[in-house]
Structure formats: C-alpha cells, structure tokens
Write a protein that holds these residues in place. Sequence first.
Motif, PDB file in Angstrom:
ATOM      1  N   THR A  86      35.604  12.750 -29.691  1.00  0.00           N
ATOM      2  CA  THR A  86      34.558  12.904 -30.709  1.00  0.00           C
ATOM      3  C   THR A  86      34.865  12.015 -31.910  1.00  0.00           C
ATOM      4  O   THR A  86      33.970  11.330 -32.435  1.00  0.00           O
ATOM      5  CB  THR A  86      34.455  14.371 -31.149  1.00  0.00           C
ATOM      6  OG1 THR A  86      34.123  15.190 -30.015  1.00  0.00           O
ATOM      7  CG2 THR A  86      33.377  14.538 -32.213  1.00  0.00           C
ATOM      8  N   ALA A  87      36.109  12.016 -32.346  1.00  0.00           N
ATOM      9  CA  ALA A  87      36.495  11.173 -33.470  1.00  0.00           C
ATOM     10  C   ALA A  87      36.337   9.697 -33.127  1.00  0.00           C
ATOM     11  O   ALA A  87      35.901   8.892 -33.962  1.00  0.00           O
ATOM     12  CB  ALA A  87      37.939  11.472 -33.872  1.00  0.00           C
ATOM     13  N   LEU A  88      36.692   9.318 -31.897  1.00  0.00           N
ATOM     14  CA  LEU A  88      36.546   7.927 -31.468  1.00  0.00           C
ATOM     15  C   LEU A  88      35.075   7.525 -31.466  1.00  0.00           C
ATOM     16  O   LEU A  88      34.719   6.420 -31.914  1.00  0.00           O
ATOM     17  CB  LEU A  88      37.146   7.756 -30.075  1.00  0.00           C
ATOM     18  CG  LEU A  88      37.126   6.346 -29.481  1.00  0.00           C
ATOM     19  CD1 LEU A  88      37.822   5.355 -30.396  1.00  0.00           C
ATOM     20  CD2 LEU A  88      37.766   6.343 -28.092  1.00  0.00           C
ATOM     21  N   ALA A  89      34.216   8.418 -30.983  1.00  0.00           N
ATOM     22  CA  ALA A  89      32.783   8.134 -30.995  1.00  0.00           C
ATOM     23  C   ALA A  89      32.272   7.947 -32.420  1.00  0.00           C
ATOM     24  O   ALA A  89      31.435   7.070 -32.694  1.00  0.00           O
ATOM     25  CB  ALA A  89      32.013   9.258 -30.298  1.00  0.00           C
ATOM     26  N   GLU A  90      32.762   8.760 -33.319  1.00  0.00           N
ATOM     27  CA  GLU A  90      32.356   8.640 -34.719  1.00  0.00           C
ATOM     28  C   GLU A  90      32.797   7.311 -35.327  1.00  0.00           C
ATOM     29  O   GLU A  90      32.086   6.708 -36.132  1.00  0.00           O
ATOM     30  CB  GLU A  90      32.917   9.810 -35.519  1.00  0.00           C
ATOM     31  CG  GLU A  90      32.266  11.145 -35.166  1.00  0.00           C
ATOM     32  CD  GLU A  90      32.965  12.328 -35.816  1.00  0.00           C
ATOM     33  OE1 GLU A  90      34.067  12.112 -36.378  1.00  0.00           O
ATOM     34  OE2 GLU A  90      32.426  13.443 -35.754  1.00  0.00           O
ATOM     35  N   ARG A  91      33.994   6.831 -34.927  1.00  0.00           N
ATOM     36  CA  ARG A  91      34.467   5.534 -35.427  1.00  0.00           C
ATOM     37  C   ARG A  91      33.576   4.409 -34.906  1.00  0.00           C
ATOM     38  O   ARG A  91      33.242   3.482 -35.640  1.00  0.00           O
ATOM     39  CB  ARG A  91      35.923   5.276 -34.986  1.00  0.00           C
ATOM     40  CG  ARG A  91      36.944   6.295 -35.444  1.00  0.00           C
ATOM     41  CD  ARG A  91      37.104   6.345 -36.949  1.00  0.00           C
ATOM     42  NE  ARG A  91      38.307   7.062 -37.347  1.00  0.00           N
ATOM     43  CZ  ARG A  91      38.413   8.378 -37.419  1.00  0.00           C
ATOM     44  NH1 ARG A  91      37.371   9.140 -37.116  1.00  0.00           N
ATOM     45  NH2 ARG A  91      39.540   8.960 -37.816  1.00  0.00           N
ATOM     46  N   VAL A  92      33.207   4.485 -33.625  1.00  0.00           N
ATOM     47  CA  VAL A  92      32.323   3.473 -33.046  1.00  0.00           C
ATOM     48  C   VAL A  92      30.962   3.503 -33.742  1.00  0.00           C
ATOM     49  O   VAL A  92      30.388   2.456 -34.058  1.00  0.00           O
ATOM     50  CB  VAL A  92      32.163   3.691 -31.530  1.00  0.00           C
ATOM     51  CG1 VAL A  92      31.114   2.738 -30.951  1.00  0.00           C
ATOM     52  CG2 VAL A  92      33.496   3.488 -30.817  1.00  0.00           C
ATOM     53  N   LEU A  93      30.466   4.689 -34.003  1.00  0.00           N
ATOM     54  CA  LEU A  93      29.189   4.819 -34.696  1.00  0.00           C
ATOM     55  C   LEU A  93      29.248   4.220 -36.091  1.00  0.00           C
ATOM     56  O   LEU A  93      28.291   3.576 -36.543  1.00  0.00           O
ATOM     57  CB  LEU A  93      28.776   6.297 -34.791  1.00  0.00           C
ATOM     58  CG  LEU A  93      28.276   6.948 -33.507  1.00  0.00           C
ATOM     59  CD1 LEU A  93      27.991   8.423 -33.745  1.00  0.00           C
ATOM     60  CD2 LEU A  93      27.003   6.252 -33.028  1.00  0.00           C
TER      61      LEU A  93
END
Length: 202
Positions: A86-93
């Motif tokens: 989830t945190a990785l997805a947020e960084r990509v976003l």
Amino acid sequence: MKDRRDLEAGGPRRKAEIFTAALDLLGGLGYDSLTIEGVAQRSGVNKTTIYRWWPSKSELLRDALLHSHLLQFELADTGSLHGDLTALAERVLALLDDEHRRAVIEAALVGAVRHQAMRELVVSFLDDRLGRHQPVFERAVARGELPPDADPAPLVDAMAGALWLRILVRRGEVTGTYTRDLIGLLMEGVTRTAPTPGAPAP
C-alpha cells in the motif's frame, strides 16, 4: 559554459544539474527532440564536456533515470506485506500525481515503444527499481507472507501497470477505494501461494 575541470570539481552537484536538464527536456520535448546540445544549454555545461562523460544521449538518459532524485523515493517498513505494498502504491501515485514527473515517465514510455535504445533504458530503470524494492519482499518471506522462492517481479509489474494504465492511459482518478481494491486483489493472489506460518513444508 564550464569545461571538464569545472564539472569534475563540481562533483555530484554538476551531475545533478545535467541530469535535471536531461529529464526536463525529455519530459518537455520527448526522446526524439532531446539533444546533448539542448542539455548543455539548459545546464550551462559545455557540450564537449558532456560528450566526454556520456558519448550519446541514451547513455546520459540512462544515468539520469537511475540516479536523479526526480524519480526516487524511500521505501516504508510497515510490518506487513499488505502495508508495504500500500505504501509503495502511494509512492508511485505521488510520482504520477506530479505533472512534471508524469511528463518524464510518459516520454520515457513513449520513447521505449519507438526506440530500442530507449526501451533498454526503461528496462534498466525498472530492473533497478525492482532491486531497490527487494527488501519489501525479503521481509515478507521472513514473516512467512511469501514463499522463499517467490518472484516479486509479477507482483510489482501488476501493481505499477495497473496504476500507470489508470492514470496515464485512462486519465482516471485513483481513489482510496481503487488502491485498496488493487492491493486486496494482489494480496489474494499472494496468500494463495504463501505457506502458513509454522506449517511443515510439503
């Protein structure tokens, strides 16, 4: 303009300026129109000096993509694979939400479709990022959330690909619900193959 001695004396700061100029021009002009001369003019470094360091624009762009701070971010350690993804997805976003960074990523992907050299650059960048994300999956294996022989590449490709398609192609909004559903689907696939903690190996 600066000569080679100035560039060497400037060290990381001068290289950072060249990388910034290269990525700015990539995002603004695209791969086809980007030139070493343009990078030299924008960064204030003599083009002959840049050519000594990077004989072609593809070699310059490779280093710029890999080492510029523009596309870098820190990985979170949340204590679970679900939280880390989830945190990785947020960084990509966060990268894709920034107009300038999004333009650079779009230009790189378009160039990769049209040019072999740019395709190799993008593959190198993705491989580098997968290597940097490896601690996320090593921790998941240690916690029993992933089997030891798990290949994280499909997991990362599925997550990043879904976000890129949603934002760059569909131009859709990525809500908390979308991210939650995406990570939920990924975790469902992961838990089907992960061993039960403490269970004997088959």
